[in-house]
Design a protein around this motif. Structure first.
Motif, short mmCIF file in Angstrom:
data_model
loop_
_atom_site.label_atom_id
_atom_site.label_comp_id
_atom_site.label_asym_id
_atom_site.label_seq_id
_atom_site.Cartn_x
_atom_site.Cartn_y
_atom_site.Cartn_z
N GLU A 181 0.83 -1.20 0.00
CA GLU A 181 0.00 0.00 0.00
C GLU A 181 0.87 1.26 0.00
O GLU A 181 1.99 1.26 0.50
N ARG A 182 0.31 2.33 -0.54
CA ARG A 182 1.09 3.55 -0.77
C ARG A 182 1.76 4.07 0.50
O ARG A 182 2.93 4.45 0.49
N GLU A 183 1.02 4.06 1.62
CA GLU A 183 1.58 4.61 2.86
C GLU A 183 2.81 3.83 3.31
O GLU A 183 3.85 4.39 3.64
N LEU A 184 2.69 2.49 3.28
CA LEU A 184 3.82 1.65 3.66
C LEU A 184 4.95 1.77 2.65
O LEU A 184 6.13 1.86 3.01
N LEU A 185 4.60 1.78 1.38
CA LEU A 185 5.62 1.89 0.33
C LEU A 185 6.39 3.19 0.46
O LEU A 185 7.61 3.22 0.33
N ASN A 186 5.68 4.28 0.72
CA ASN A 186 6.35 5.57 0.90
C ASN A 186 7.27 5.56 2.11
O ASN A 186 8.37 6.14 2.08
N ALA A 187 6.83 4.91 3.19
CA ALA A 187 7.67 4.80 4.38
C ALA A 187 8.93 4.01 4.09
O ALA A 187 10.04 4.38 4.51
N LEU A 188 8.79 2.91 3.34
CA LEU A 188 9.95 2.10 2.98
C LEU A 188 10.91 2.90 2.09
O LEU A 188 12.13 2.81 2.24
N LYS A 189 10.36 3.68 1.18
CA LYS A 189 11.21 4.48 0.30
C LYS A 189 11.95 5.57 1.07
O LYS A 189 13.05 5.97 0.66
N ARG A 190 11.35 6.05 2.15
CA ARG A 190 12.06 7.00 3.00
C ARG A 190 13.19 6.32 3.76
O ARG A 190 14.25 6.90 3.99
N ASP A 191 12.93 5.07 4.16
CA ASP A 191 13.87 4.36 5.02
C ASP A 191 15.00 3.67 4.27
O ASP A 191 16.06 3.41 4.84
N TYR A 192 14.77 3.34 2.98
CA TYR A 192 15.73 2.54 2.22
C TYR A 192 16.07 3.22 0.88
O TYR A 192 15.25 3.93 0.31
N ALA A 193 17.25 2.93 0.39
CA ALA A 193 17.69 3.52 -0.88
C ALA A 193 16.91 2.95 -2.06
O ALA A 193 16.60 3.67 -3.01
N THR A 194 16.60 1.65 -2.03
CA THR A 194 15.83 1.03 -3.11
C THR A 194 14.75 0.13 -2.53
O THR A 194 14.97 -0.55 -1.52
N VAL A 195 13.58 0.13 -3.17
CA VAL A 195 12.46 -0.72 -2.77
C VAL A 195 11.86 -1.33 -4.04
O VAL A 195 11.45 -0.61 -4.94
N ARG A 196 11.86 -2.67 -4.10
CA ARG A 196 11.34 -3.34 -5.29
C ARG A 196 10.46 -4.51 -4.90
O ARG A 196 10.57 -5.05 -3.81
N HIS A 197 9.58 -4.91 -5.83
CA HIS A 197 8.74 -6.09 -5.64
C HIS A 197 9.23 -7.20 -6.57
O HIS A 197 9.72 -6.94 -7.67
N ALA A 198 9.06 -8.44 -6.13
CA ALA A 198 9.47 -9.58 -6.96
C ALA A 198 8.64 -10.81 -6.58
O ALA A 198 8.22 -10.97 -5.44
N LYS A 199 8.42 -11.65 -7.58
CA LYS A 199 7.79 -12.95 -7.36
C LYS A 199 8.77 -14.01 -7.83
O LYS A 199 8.95 -14.21 -9.04
N PRO A 200 9.46 -14.69 -6.90
CA PRO A 200 10.45 -15.69 -7.31
C PRO A 200 9.78 -16.87 -8.00
O PRO A 200 8.61 -17.17 -7.72
N PRO A 201 10.48 -17.54 -8.90
CA PRO A 201 9.90 -18.69 -9.60
C PRO A 201 9.37 -19.78 -8.67
O PRO A 201 8.42 -20.49 -9.03
N ALA A 202 9.96 -19.91 -7.48
CA ALA A 202 9.51 -20.95 -6.55
C ALA A 202 8.15 -20.66 -5.95
O ALA A 202 7.52 -21.55 -5.37
N SER A 203 7.67 -19.42 -6.05
CA SER A 203 6.31 -19.10 -5.61
C SER A 203 5.34 -19.74 -6.61
O SER A 203 5.48 -19.54 -7.81
N ARG A 204 4.41 -20.48 -6.10
CA ARG A 204 3.48 -21.17 -7.00
C ARG A 204 2.71 -20.16 -7.84
O ARG A 204 2.31 -19.10 -7.38
N LYS A 205 2.46 -20.52 -9.09
CA LYS A 205 1.80 -19.62 -10.02
C LYS A 205 0.40 -19.23 -9.55
O LYS A 205 -0.06 -18.13 -9.82
N ASP A 206 -0.27 -20.15 -8.86
CA ASP A 206 -1.62 -19.85 -8.40
C ASP A 206 -1.64 -19.14 -7.06
O ASP A 206 -2.71 -18.87 -6.50
N SER A 207 -0.45 -18.83 -6.52
CA SER A 207 -0.37 -18.13 -5.25
C SER A 207 -0.31 -16.62 -5.48
O SER A 207 0.32 -16.14 -6.42
#
Length: 227
Positions: A181-207
């Motif tokens: 969510e935007r509020e949390l994402l903005n807080a993370l961006k203030r706290d960290y130099a980089t913030v990214r999302h990822a879905k690793p291949p080991a995460s099931r496709k239907d998850s």
């Protein structure tokens, strides 16, 4: 593939099992990551998720101090121990009991409580370089509700990380698709130099799970206040 035999393993009997549990067991039996985890000696298939995230984001280094929140049964902890090496320090914390592990300090407690926070810092003998959280609430099947529940946990885990991380450190946490969510994402961006999302291949496709990876903790210079 045409003409190939169906090699899917099916349960010999479904007696006494619900349809959901039967499907879960069949999926486990046919999951290549489950089989690979057993072959590699990992406690869970989740080990491959953090390995794949590390391959992309270079999370681990030797000699690190690492905290694994919601660690049980210990797949991520095993990876952390191996990557941090003998001179590293890994603390695993879970509200549930977890089997002891060579190379890790296993604690039982709720990371939301100050007592658990102090126990982690005492065990680390310093600040952490990496805080990992694969915690997820029990799902209800209602997407909006599940999304809010996982976000609440991520916010709490981010607050914990803010208190224990050393400058330059990293935070990795499970979220659901829809991201952070935007509020949390903005807080993370203030706290960290980089913030990214990822879905690793080991995460099931239907998850619906994916991960937020925040690196370059700014420490006291730019970090937002604890909540």
């Amino acid at each position: 593939m045409g003409g190939a035999r169906n090699l899917t393993t099916r349960l010999r009997t479904a007696r006494g099992r619900t349809t959901a549990s039967q499907k879960w067991l069949e999926r486990q039996l046919n999951d290549p990551y489950v089989k690979a985890a057993k072959a590699a000696g990992y406690r869970s298939r989740a080990a491959f998720k953090i390995l794949e995230l590390d391959e992309r984001f270079k999370l681990f280094q030797s000699h690190q101090r690492i905290v694994d929140l919601g660690a049980a049964p210990g797949g991520w902890t095993q990876v952390a121990v191996r990557r941090a090496g003998e001179r590293g320090k890994v603390v695993a914390l879970d509200i549930l009991p977890m089997e002891p592990m060579n190379g890790a300090i296993v604690l039982q407690g709720d990371f939301q409580e100050e007592e658990a926070e102090r126990a982690v810092l005492d065990a680390l003998a310093g600040q952490a370089d990496l805080v990992m959280s694969d915690i997820a609430p029990n799902t209800t099947g209602h997407n909006a509700t599940d999304h809010l529940r996982i976000l609440a946990l991520v916010e709490l885990a981010a607050d914990f990380a803010r208190k224990v991380l050393a400058p330059g450190g990293a935070f990795v946490a499970k979220v659901f698709q829809g991201g952070t969510e935007r509020e949390l994402l903005n807080a993370l961006k203030r706290d960290y130099a980089t913030v990214r999302h990822a879905k690793p291949p080991a995460s099931r496709k239907d998850s619906a799970e994916m991960y937020v990876v925040a690196q370059g903790f700014r420490g006291g210079q730019g970090a937002g206040p604890g909540r």
